[in-house]
Design a protein around this motif. Structure first.
Motif, PDB file in Angstrom:
ATOM      1  N   PHE A   1      -9.747  -3.306  -0.395  1.00 55.59           N
ATOM      2  CA  PHE A   1      -9.690  -4.509  -1.232  1.00 55.59           C
ATOM      3  C   PHE A   1      -8.458  -5.347  -0.901  1.00 55.59           C
ATOM      4  O   PHE A   1      -8.546  -6.558  -0.686  1.00 55.59           O
ATOM      5  N   LEU A   2      -7.297  -4.704  -0.857  1.00 53.28           N
ATOM      6  CA  LEU A   2      -6.064  -5.439  -0.575  1.00 53.28           C
ATOM      7  C   LEU A   2      -6.076  -6.040   0.825  1.00 53.28           C
ATOM      8  O   LEU A   2      -5.640  -7.182   1.029  1.00 53.28           O
ATOM      9  N   GLU A   3      -6.571  -5.277   1.801  1.00 54.80           N
ATOM     10  CA  GLU A   3      -6.578  -5.783   3.181  1.00 54.80           C
ATOM     11  C   GLU A   3      -7.496  -6.996   3.318  1.00 54.80           C
ATOM     12  O   GLU A   3      -7.128  -8.003   3.938  1.00 54.80           O
TER      13      GLU A   3
ATOM     14  N   PHE B   1     -16.396   4.974  -2.767  1.00 58.75           N
ATOM     15  CA  PHE B   1     -16.183   6.002  -3.781  1.00 58.75           C
ATOM     16  C   PHE B   1     -14.768   6.576  -3.779  1.00 58.75           C
ATOM     17  O   PHE B   1     -14.370   7.189  -4.767  1.00 58.75           O
ATOM     18  N   ASN B   2     -14.031   6.443  -2.708  1.00 62.13           N
ATOM     19  CA  ASN B   2     -12.655   6.917  -2.663  1.00 62.13           C
ATOM     20  C   ASN B   2     -11.747   5.834  -3.249  1.00 62.13           C
ATOM     21  O   ASN B   2     -11.598   4.764  -2.657  1.00 62.13           O
ATOM     22  N   PRO B   3     -11.127   6.054  -4.403  1.00 66.60           N
ATOM     23  CA  PRO B   3     -10.335   4.983  -5.024  1.00 66.60           C
ATOM     24  C   PRO B   3      -9.170   4.507  -4.161  1.00 66.60           C
ATOM     25  O   PRO B   3      -8.856   3.313  -4.153  1.00 66.60           O
ATOM     26  N   LEU B   4      -8.523   5.410  -3.428  1.00 69.70           N
ATOM     27  CA  LEU B   4      -7.431   4.992  -2.549  1.00 69.70           C
ATOM     28  C   LEU B   4      -7.950   4.150  -1.385  1.00 69.70           C
ATOM     29  O   LEU B   4      -7.376   3.111  -1.053  1.00 69.70           O
ATOM     30  N   GLN B   5      -9.044   4.602  -0.777  1.00 66.49           N
ATOM     31  CA  GLN B   5      -9.614   3.862   0.349  1.00 66.49           C
ATOM     32  C   GLN B   5     -10.180   2.523  -0.110  1.00 66.49           C
ATOM     33  O   GLN B   5     -10.012   1.494   0.557  1.00 66.49           O
TER      34      GLN B   5
ATOM     35  N   LEU C   1       0.824  -1.210   0.000  1.00 66.75           N
ATOM     36  CA  LEU C   1       0.000   0.000   0.000  1.00 66.75           C
ATOM     37  C   LEU C   1       0.857   1.260   0.000  1.00 66.75           C
ATOM     38  O   LEU C   1       0.542   2.238  -0.696  1.00 66.75           O
ATOM     39  N   SER C   2       1.958   1.255   0.746  1.00 68.11           N
ATOM     40  CA  SER C   2       2.863   2.409   0.752  1.00 68.11           C
ATOM     41  C   SER C   2       3.492   2.616  -0.616  1.00 68.11           C
ATOM     42  O   SER C   2       3.611   3.755  -1.090  1.00 68.11           O
ATOM     43  N   GLY C   3       3.910   1.523  -1.258  1.00 62.51           N
ATOM     44  CA  GLY C   3       4.490   1.635  -2.591  1.00 62.51           C
ATOM     45  C   GLY C   3       3.508   2.206  -3.594  1.00 62.51           C
ATOM     46  O   GLY C   3       3.861   3.049  -4.432  1.00 62.51           O
ATOM     47  N   ILE C   4       2.252   1.780  -3.522  1.00 57.07           N
ATOM     48  CA  ILE C   4       1.229   2.301  -4.433  1.00 57.07           C
ATOM     49  C   ILE C   4       0.994   3.784  -4.171  1.00 57.07           C
ATOM     50  O   ILE C   4       0.937   4.592  -5.107  1.00 57.07           O
ATOM     51  N   SER C   5       0.850   4.159  -2.908  1.00 58.36           N
ATOM     52  CA  SER C   5       0.540   5.547  -2.554  1.00 58.36           C
ATOM     53  C   SER C   5       1.628   6.507  -3.032  1.00 58.36           C
ATOM     54  O   SER C   5       1.333   7.569  -3.594  1.00 58.36           O
ATOM     55  N   PHE C   6       2.894   6.142  -2.824  1.00 59.01           N
ATOM     56  CA  PHE C   6       3.965   7.041  -3.235  1.00 59.01           C
ATOM     57  C   PHE C   6       4.179   6.969  -4.742  1.00 59.01           C
ATOM     58  O   PHE C   6       4.507   7.977  -5.372  1.00 59.01           O
ATOM     59  N   GLY C   7       3.993   5.803  -5.343  1.00 59.91           N
ATOM     60  CA  GLY C   7       4.190   5.678  -6.787  1.00 59.91           C
ATOM     61  C   GLY C   7       3.236   6.540  -7.577  1.00 59.91           C
ATOM     62  O   GLY C   7       3.634   7.227  -8.535  1.00 59.91           O
TER      63      GLY C   7
END
Length: 478
Positions: free
Chosen positions: A229-231, A220-224, A79-85
Motif C-alpha cells: 500500500f505504501l509503495e 492476507f499478510n498485514p505487513l506485506q 517501513l523500517s520504522g513501522i516494522s521495528f515499532g
C-alpha cells in the motif's frame, strides 16, 4: 510494598478527593512507570535508533552510488520504522503476562478486586505506549532522506495510520501468546517466529511476489499488504482509494486480535496458564486447520486454464490518436505530462473507447509495470461523431534510469460477446531517464549520530537518580 497495598493507597487517595480512579488506569500507570523507568523500553529505543541510523547511513551511501530517488528512501525508512515499532510492542506484550507469572508478580494483581479484562486492558495500553515514540523518532530520518520531497507529509500520515493498526495487532497477539504460553521464553520465541513469518515475505524480490500466490500473500499478510500500500501510493503515485484493499489486511488484523484478546482470552486470565487455555483446541489441530485453509485459498485463487476460441478481428475504420510529445530527457523522480487527441475521421459514429498507456523499456532489463509509472493508466472516451475529437491529459513519473518508449492505444468497445475490435496505436514517445542527482549527501549524519546519543543520555538519568538515592539512604539512617 505489595501490589495490593499500592492499589489500596491509591484508592484511598482518590476517595479523599472524591474521585475513584478506574482499575485499568491504575494497572496502566503501574505498568507504564515500570516500563519507562525500569530501562526496558529505553534499551529497545536505543537499539531502534542504532538500527535506523545504520540503515539510513547505508541508504545514503547506496543512493550516492546508484542515485535512488528520495521518495523511495522515504518509503523504505517509514517501513523500517513501522516494522521495528510494532516489534517493540509485541515483545513487551509477549512478556506482560507470562513474565509476571515467572516473576511471581501476577498473583498479587489477580487477588485485587480488578477484573481480568481490566488488568489486560491496562497492560495493553502500557505495551502500546512505545509505538508513538518510535514513530516520532522515525520522522527526522524520513525528513532528511526525503531531501525536501513533498511526499513526506502524506507518507508520515499514512505511516502513522498503518503503523498504529499493525502495532495494535502485533501487541495484542503478543499478549495472547503470553496468556497461553507455558513459559516466558516460549512466549517470546513464539511471538518472534510469527513476526518473522509475516516479515520475511516483505523481503522477497519483486519477481517472487507476482502470480496468484504472490498476490494472495500480499492481500492476507498485514505487513506485506501495508508495504504494498505504501509503495504504490508514495512511490508509484496510486490513489489511496484504489489501493484501499491492501489496507483492509491491517484493519482486519487489528480488529480480529483485539476481539479475541478482550472477548475471549482476557476474561479467562488465571494464575495457572493451563486454566487460561483449557478450552483451546490442541496446537496440532489448529495447525492442521490453518494448513488446510491456506491450501484451499491457494487453490481457489489459482484460476483454471480456459481454451480461447479464435475470433475474427473486426477493424474499426477512421479512428486516429496523436500525441503532442515525441521525446524528452528527464531525471529519475521527475514527472512528464503530455496530451493525446483521439479523432474519429470516419463517416459513422465510433463505439465507446478505452485509451490505454503502455511503457516498454528498450534493450535489456526487467519489464516495466505501467501502473508503477502513472496514477492513471487508462481513460474512457465516449462515442465520437464523425469529425469529433477528444483530448486527454496524461502524467508519467520516471522511476528508473534507462531508455523507454511510451505509446498510447485506442481500444474500441466490441459490438458483442462474440466480437472483437482492432486497436489503434499512436506514435511512440522516446523517454530518456537519467539518474537522480543528489543534493545533500551528508545530511543524514547529524540525525544518525545525534538520535542514539540523545537517547543514551536520557537512559542515564534514571540510573544516576537510583545511585544517588542509594548513596543518600545510608546518610539518612546515620
Amino acid at each position: 510494598m505489595s501490589v495490593v497495598q499500592q492499589r489500596s493507597e491509591r484508592v484511598e487517595v482518590a476517595e479523599r478527593h472524591g474521585v475513584a480512579a478506574p482499575v485499568w488506569w491504575l494497572v496502566f500507570r503501574r505498568e507504564f512507570i515500570d516500563l519507562w523507568t525500569g530501562g526496558r523500553v529505553l534499551l529497545l529505543l536505543i537499539l531502534f535508533s542504532l538500527v535506523m541510523s545504520v540503515t539510513s547511513a547505508l541508504r545514503e551511501l547506496e543512493s550516492s552510488l546508484s542515485l535512488i530517488p528520495p521518495v523511495e528512501m522515504a518509503f523504505l525508512t517509514i517501513l523500517s520504522g513501522i516494522s521495528f515499532g510494532l516489534f517493540v510492542g509485541m515483545v513487551i506484550g509477549a512478556d506482560s503476562i507470562s513474565g509476571e507469572r515467572e516473576r511471581a508478580t501476577l498473583e498479587p494483581l489477580l487477588l485485587t478486586p480488578a477484573k481480568p479484562r481490566q488488568i489486560v486492558f491496562g497492560k495493553f495500553l502500557a505495551a502500546m505506549s512505545p509505538w508513538p515514540v518510535t514513530f516520532l523518532l522515525t520522522i527526522p530520518y524520513v525528513v532528511v532522506l526525503a531531501h525536501g520531497d513533498n511526499v513526506v507529509q502524506e507518507g508520515l500520515l499514512l505511516g502513522a495510520l498503518l503503523g498504529g493498526l499493525l502495532a495494535i495487532a502485533f501487541t495484542g497477539f503478543g499478549m495472547l501468546v503470553s496468556i497461553w504460553a507455558k513459559s516466558n521464553r516460549a512466549s517470546l520465541f513464539a511471538s518472534l517466529v510469527v513476526y518473522l513469518v509475516f516479515l520475511i515475505p516483505t523481503q522477497w524480490p519483486g519477481s517472487a511476489q507476482k502470480g496468484d500466490l504472490g498476490y494472495l500473500i500480499q492481500q492476507f499478510n498485514p505487513l506485506q499488504a501495508s508495504s504494498e500500500f505504501l509503495e504504490k501510493v508514495l512511490v508509484n503515485n496510486r490513489t489511496v482509494a484504489e489501493k484501499m484493499p491492501y489496507m483492509l489486511a491491517a484493519i482486519f488484523a487489528a480488529v480480529g486480535v483485539v476481539a479475541v484478546l478482550f472477548l475471549y482470552a482476557a476474561p479467562r486470565l488465571r494464575l495457572d496458564r493451563d486454566a487460561s487455555r483449557s478450552r483451546l483446541p490442541r496446537p496440532g489441530r489448529v495447525a492442521s486447520v490453518l494448513l488446510v485453509a491456506g491450501a484451499t485459498l491457494a487453490l481457489v485463487a489459482t484460476p483454471a486454464t480456459r481454451a480461447q476460441a479464435a475470433v475474427a478481428t473486426a477493424p474499426v475504420h477512421g479512428l486516429q490518436i496523436s500525441v503532442d510529445l515525441e521525446y524528452k530527457t528527464v531525471s529519475a523522480g521527475d514527472e512528464v505530462e503530455f496530451n493525446t487527441v483521439v479523432t474519429n475521421a470516419g463517416a459513422a459514429a465510433s463505439p465507446p473507447m478505452n485509451v490505454a498507456m503502455n511503457i516498454v523499456k528498450t534493450g535489456k532489463g526487467e519489464p516495466v509495470d505501467p501502473e508503477d509509472w502513472s496514477p492513471e493508466r487508462t481513460q474512457q472516451v465516449a462515442s465520437l461523431a464523425p469529425g469529433e475529437t477528444s483530448e486527454l491529459t496524461w502524467t508519467v513519473e520516471a522511476i528508473l534510469e534507462g531508455d523507454y518508449m511510451v505509446y498510447m492505444t485506442v481500444l474500441p468497445q466490441p459490438t458483442g460477446p462474440n466480437a472483437t475490435s482492432q486497436p489503434v496505436s499512436s506514435s511512440g514517445i522516446h523517454l530518456t531517464v537519467k539518474s537522480f542527482a543528489k543534493s545533500n549527501p551528508g545530511g543524514v549524519l547529524p540525525v544518525a549520530i545525534g538520535t542514539p546519543v540523545a537517547l543514551m543520555a536520557i537512559a542515564l538519568v534514571p540510573i544516576v537518580r537510583r545511585r544517588r538515592a542509594k548513596d543518600q539512604a545510608p546518610q539518612d539512617e546515620s
